[in-house]
Design a protein around this motif. Structure first.
Motif, PDB file in Angstrom:
ATOM      1  N   SER A 135       0.836  -1.206   0.000  1.00 39.90           N
ATOM      2  CA  SER A 135       0.000   0.000   0.000  1.00 39.90           C
ATOM      3  C   SER A 135       0.866   1.250   0.000  1.00 39.90           C
ATOM      4  O   SER A 135       1.957   1.258   0.563  1.00 39.90           O
ATOM      5  CB  SER A 135      -0.906   0.025   1.227  1.00 39.90           C
TER       6      SER A 135
ATOM      7  N   SER B 186       0.996   4.969   1.379  1.00 49.10           N
ATOM      8  CA  SER B 186       0.339   5.798   2.398  1.00 49.10           C
ATOM      9  C   SER B 186      -0.162   7.100   1.780  1.00 49.10           C
ATOM     10  O   SER B 186       0.356   7.557   0.764  1.00 49.10           O
ATOM     11  CB  SER B 186       1.308   6.102   3.544  1.00 49.10           C
TER      12      SER B 186
ATOM     13  N   GLN C 202       0.240  10.068   2.697  1.00 48.54           N
ATOM     14  CA  GLN C 202       1.266  11.109   2.680  1.00 48.54           C
ATOM     15  C   GLN C 202       2.203  10.979   1.479  1.00 48.54           C
ATOM     16  O   GLN C 202       2.790  11.960   1.045  1.00 48.54           O
ATOM     17  CB  GLN C 202       2.109  11.064   3.972  1.00 48.54           C
TER      18      GLN C 202
ATOM     19  N   THR D  77      -2.905   3.914  -5.148  1.00 47.21           N
ATOM     20  CA  THR D  77      -3.054   3.483  -3.766  1.00 47.21           C
ATOM     21  C   THR D  77      -2.180   2.274  -3.448  1.00 47.21           C
ATOM     22  O   THR D  77      -1.970   1.954  -2.293  1.00 47.21           O
ATOM     23  CB  THR D  77      -4.519   3.123  -3.463  1.00 47.21           C
TER      24      THR D  77
END
Length: 103
Positions: A80, A82, A84, A92
């Motif tokens: 994944s 993140s 940020q 994603t």
């Protein structure tokens, strides 16, 4: 600067073309071939490829290219991204792709 963008592999300015995926993979063959050429026998190659939720998954194609060029033990680990770290909302997930150059 536009002339540099046209030469860049995977440039954002190219991604809306009809042949964007096939052109990207064609360009990637050249890049990965050069990586294989300069790596010593048994050395590893790694790349991180973002996966967009709105585009086709090309990781199987990249793995096949690596194997065709002589990389062995090619694996792709999905992880994944993140919030940020996201440069674009549709990315994603990403893949870490690793292969060993065998000559």
């Amino acid at each position: 600067i536009e002339s540099f963008r046209l030469q860049e592999t995977g440039a954002r300015s190219k991604r809306h073309r009809k042949r964007a995926v096939s052109e990207y993979l064609e360009e990637l063959v050249g890049v990965l071939s050069e990586c294989h050429r300069i790596l010593k026998n048994g050395c590893y190659f790694a790349a991180v490829i973002g996966e967009s939720t709105t585009r086709v998954n090309i990781v199987p194609d990249i793995r096949a290219i690596l194997e065709d060029l002589g990389f062995e033990d090619v694996l792709a680990k999905k992880r994944s991204v993140s919030v940020q770290r996201r440069q674009h909302q549709s990315i994603t997930q990403e893949y870490v792709i690793v292969g060993r150059a065998m000559k």
